[in-house]
Write a protein that holds these residues in place. Sequence first.
Motif, PDB file in Angstrom:
ATOM      1  N   UNK A 215       0.594  -1.091   0.057  1.00 41.02           N
ATOM      2  CA  UNK A 215      -0.093   0.134   0.131  1.00 41.02           C
ATOM      3  C   UNK A 215       0.737   1.079  -0.076  1.00 41.02           C
ATOM      4  N   UNK A 216       2.203   1.274   0.651  1.00 41.95           N
ATOM      5  CA  UNK A 216       2.838   2.330   0.800  1.00 41.95           C
ATOM      6  C   UNK A 216       3.524   2.618  -0.472  1.00 41.95           C
ATOM      7  N   UNK A 217       3.902   1.554  -1.174  1.00 34.64           N
ATOM      8  CA  UNK A 217       4.492   1.609  -2.711  1.00 34.64           C
ATOM      9  C   UNK A 217       3.541   2.305  -3.838  1.00 34.64           C
ATOM     10  N   UNK A 218       2.418   1.533  -3.541  1.00 33.21           N
ATOM     11  CA  UNK A 218       1.451   2.217  -4.389  1.00 33.21           C
ATOM     12  C   UNK A 218       1.011   3.738  -4.264  1.00 33.21           C
ATOM     13  N   UNK A 219       1.077   4.066  -2.952  1.00 29.62           N
ATOM     14  CA  UNK A 219       0.795   5.592  -2.489  1.00 29.62           C
ATOM     15  C   UNK A 219       1.849   6.329  -2.958  1.00 29.62           C
ATOM     16  N   UNK A 220       3.360   5.958  -2.942  1.00 29.90           N
ATOM     17  CA  UNK A 220       4.388   6.808  -3.113  1.00 29.90           C
ATOM     18  C   UNK A 220       4.186   6.778  -4.826  1.00 29.90           C
ATOM     19  N   UNK A 221       3.665   5.976  -5.591  1.00 28.30           N
ATOM     20  CA  UNK A 221       3.666   6.067  -6.942  1.00 28.30           C
ATOM     21  C   UNK A 221       2.748   7.149  -7.361  1.00 28.30           C
ATOM     22  N   UNK A 222       1.660   6.799  -6.699  1.00 29.25           N
ATOM     23  CA  UNK A 222       0.386   7.827  -7.065  1.00 29.25           C
ATOM     24  C   UNK A 222       0.992   9.416  -6.691  1.00 29.25           C
ATOM     25  N   UNK A 223       1.569   9.678  -5.433  1.00 33.83           N
ATOM     26  CA  UNK A 223       1.920  10.897  -5.219  1.00 33.83           C
ATOM     27  C   UNK A 223       3.113  11.334  -5.989  1.00 33.83           C
ATOM     28  N   UNK A 224       3.838  10.621  -6.591  1.00 34.13           N
ATOM     29  CA  UNK A 224       5.038  11.008  -7.696  1.00 34.13           C
ATOM     30  C   UNK A 224       4.498  11.647  -8.704  1.00 34.13           C
TER      31      UNK A 224
END
Length: 617
Positions: free
Chosen positions: A424-433
């Motif tokens: 979930x953190x990796x997915x959130x990081x990708x979205x915020x990038x």
Amino acid sequence: MIFSYNWLQSFFKEKLPKPDKIAEVLTMHAFENEYIQKKGNDFLLSIDVLPDRAGDCFSHIGIAREISALLNKKATFPKVKSKKVSSIYPVKVEDSNDCLRYTTVVLDNVKIEQSPKWLKDKLSACGVNSINNVVDVTNYIMLETGQPLHAFDYDKVSEGIVVRRAKEKEKIVLLNGKEYILNKDTLVIADNKDILALAGIKGGKKAEITKNTKKIILESANFNHKLISQTARKLNIRTDASIRYEQNIDPNLTEYAINRAIDLINVSVISQNDIYTKKLKPWSIKIDIEEINNTIGIEISKKDIISILSKLGFIVKKDMLIEVPTYRQDVLIPENITEEIGRVYGYDKVPSVLPLFSHPAEINNDIYWQNRIKDIMKELGYSEVFNYSFIGDEEKDSFNLRLQEITNPVSSCYKYLRPTIIPQLIKATKENLKYFERIKIFEIGKVFDKKEYICFSGAVNKGENLKSDLLALLNSLGINNAIFGKDEIKIGKEIIGKVGIRDGITFFEFNFEKIQKNAKDNKEYKIISYHPVAVRDISGLIDDEVKIEDIINKINEFELINSVEVFDIYKGKGVPEGKKSVSMHITLQSQTRTLDPETIDKVITKIKETINWEERK
């Protein structure tokens, strides 16, 4: 819900205070009054009855009972007599858990006509349209007592009434002209051929009262409130009756309500029936006056307590055993009675004083260390995120996870319990990038592997020095002996966390319980020096078995040492076997003077000699 001031006044011989005063008293002691509206020679009160009191206060009698207790004014309610006839009208209740009580009477020589003006006016005041004298009486009784009634045309009902569950895909056309398809969870009123009504919600067209009706079947029932609520929501039908049936109405009210209706319709009863297999009787609760006073925070005399309870309709027996009337199904434990006493006596009479503490409150270590970690991460530039504790097939397949599936998930995206927060953190990081160049996020939350436990996880995008941040975090928590391996973090032989890179995103995950177990909160307060600090960074090799914590303790023993911070530990390529590379910030400061370079160099040299420091080549 709307209540008529004049209607409430009709229950009292003594003149009630003005509507605004009634509204104030109810707001302070029972239910908030939202507004007062003048209508003709009447005033309408919009009273927000609380859900737990809807069973007895969705009625004018219920509100009048409250006013009587709060203002100490005697209320008198209409008296009725039981109508006894020998003829029994055929009624069958298939399941007494679905229908707790079903009371019926058959009335003959009924003339369907317009209602008298007084009846129309009272219904209109409460927002109910007049239909005809019979239907209007049923609505009037509902507004007065809280008990819904329904009338069927006797000649349109075939061979008696059956209270049952609908058959799968069985249909009914309601009074509004719409057809509904039902299922086996729908409670209905039927005859031996068709469905006559949705129980507790709305009547059907088949047995509708018309101007040609001469004989009626009057129903006063008590249905399973959960069934009524489920059906009303499923079919999207909300009626005045269903709103009341969704609450716990007193089943003992059905007889009073139907007899009150008979008096108003004023025709002969030729047949009746009352099916009531599981009778609800008053129950008793033992109370302790001292405990009540301790809870409320003020001394209320036994005499006042008995007076308050008696006004509310409770019966006080020997040794303060309180008999609860069946219309108060919200009162089940002593604390409920304490609340009743407190609100009627007046919480405004309770003095505002600080509570006495015999000892300081104990620290909740879980919350304490979670808050410490959050504060440290905030200072390191991280933002806290919150995710659901569930994940879907996307995370399962992408990370090759073994997951526990949920029996009744809210959606296909949340069908598994998460064993880690990382996806979930990796997915959130990708979205915020997509919107930010720099991402540093963390989360503290529950995960579910072989057991449930708390994880502390984080992720940063490429270019961020995660290792430096984690060393700063651990040092701030008093953990100076952590060792960073290729993909795991250890204290001694115990693995406390892991690190890694996925899709260019660096992540970490700690077992929070292991962090908490090793964290220290011993602080030594020193006088702040007015002289400047001097910082020296040293990097070198030490034996692998030497604990970082021991080195820091030895350095702190030296005079002039202000603080020691480890910012890098490395084992691997370029480091000899049996050694580890350590880098530290050493801060020096004197309480009496500014340190010169020679003094600083002497201290650093002695430190290196003491800890067997080997310079890296």
